[in-house]
Design a protein around this motif. Structure first.
Motif, mmCIF file in Angstrom:
data_model
loop_
_atom_site.group_PDB
_atom_site.id
_atom_site.type_symbol
_atom_site.label_atom_id
_atom_site.label_comp_id
_atom_site.label_asym_id
_atom_site.label_seq_id
_atom_site.Cartn_x
_atom_site.Cartn_y
_atom_site.Cartn_z
ATOM 1 N N VAL A 27 2.926 -0.783 10.932
ATOM 2 C CA VAL A 27 2.626 0.833 9.986
ATOM 3 C C VAL A 27 1.497 1.369 10.074
ATOM 4 C CG1 VAL A 27 2.229 0.415 7.329
ATOM 5 C CG2 VAL A 27 4.070 -1.112 8.313
ATOM 6 N N ARG A 30 2.458 3.865 12.989
ATOM 7 C CA ARG A 30 3.459 5.063 12.273
ATOM 8 C C ARG A 30 2.238 5.656 10.847
ATOM 9 N NH1 ARG A 30 6.840 1.988 10.574
ATOM 10 N NH2 ARG A 30 6.039 2.231 8.537
ATOM 11 N N GLU A 31 1.580 5.074 10.085
ATOM 12 C CA GLU A 31 0.751 5.475 9.304
ATOM 13 C C GLU A 31 -0.723 6.391 9.724
ATOM 14 O OE1 GLU A 31 2.384 6.589 6.843
ATOM 15 O OE2 GLU A 31 3.984 5.437 7.090
ATOM 16 N N ASN A 34 -4.222 7.470 7.611
ATOM 17 C CA ASN A 34 -4.199 7.790 5.871
ATOM 18 C C ASN A 34 -3.839 6.660 5.727
ATOM 19 O OD1 ASN A 34 -5.027 10.663 5.653
ATOM 20 N ND2 ASN A 34 -2.817 11.010 6.148
ATOM 21 N N PHE A 35 -3.436 5.649 5.861
ATOM 22 C CA PHE A 35 -2.817 4.640 4.967
ATOM 23 C C PHE A 35 -3.647 3.336 4.898
ATOM 24 C CE2 PHE A 35 -1.896 -0.328 5.811
ATOM 25 C CZ PHE A 35 -0.325 0.117 4.451
ATOM 26 N N GLN A 38 -5.916 5.573 2.077
ATOM 27 C CA GLN A 38 -4.983 5.033 0.833
ATOM 28 C C GLN A 38 -5.072 3.412 -0.063
ATOM 29 O OE1 GLN A 38 -1.457 6.672 2.185
ATOM 30 N NE2 GLN A 38 -2.107 9.453 1.302
#
Length: 150
Positions: A27, A30-31, A34-35, A38
């Motif tokens: 994850v 992939r993200e 920004n992940f 956030q």
């Protein structure tokens, strides 16, 4: 006196979350950044660990925020509404912050809608535990309320 306090308090909800580090790592890949921005506060990001330990740390915090959200809700649909990006922007994972006491014990701080919900439920104390290995991160949370709040 301690016995009297215990009689006045009650654990009303418990939640347990296990996160596979490899899945969490995917994850993050992939993200990207920004992940992290956030879902984690500046304080949570200020930990200096790097590499695999940093990923384990983030996965542990993810599990902790998940169990806290679960404890604040009655069912899965309510939990999804608290964390849904398309829902009210004042409800976000940034409104849950996990810091550490000098003893290393995790400390839950809530803001915004999460704090409002905790106040409505009469939450007196969070009992939170976080742990991780190279393979899994796990968090367990229980909430304590005064009997008079039930």
């Amino acid at each position: 006196m301690y016995t009297k306090e215990c009689q006045d308090d009650r654990i009303i909800k418990h939640s347990l979350e296990i996160v596979k580090i490899q899945s969490f790592k995917q994850v993050l890949a992939r993200e990207g950044e920004n992940f992290v921005k956030q879902h984690y506060t500046n304080l949570e990001c200020s930990v200096t660990d790097a590499g695999e330990r940093w990923i384990q740390y983030l996965a542990g915090r993810w599990a902790a925020k998940t169990v806290i959200t679960n404890c604040l809700t009655k069912d899965e649909s309510q939990s999804a509404n608290l964390t849904n990006k398309n829902h009210d922007q004042s409800i976000s994972w940034l409104n849950i912050e996990i810091s550490r006491l000098p003893t290393g014990q995790p400390l839950v701080k809530l803001f915004g809608k999460y704090q409002e919900r905790a106040t409505r439920l009469g939450i007196k104390q969070w009992l939170l535990s976080i742990s991780h290995t190279a393979i899994y991160a796990v968090a367990s949370a229980a909430v304590v309320v005064k009997n008079s709040q039930l």
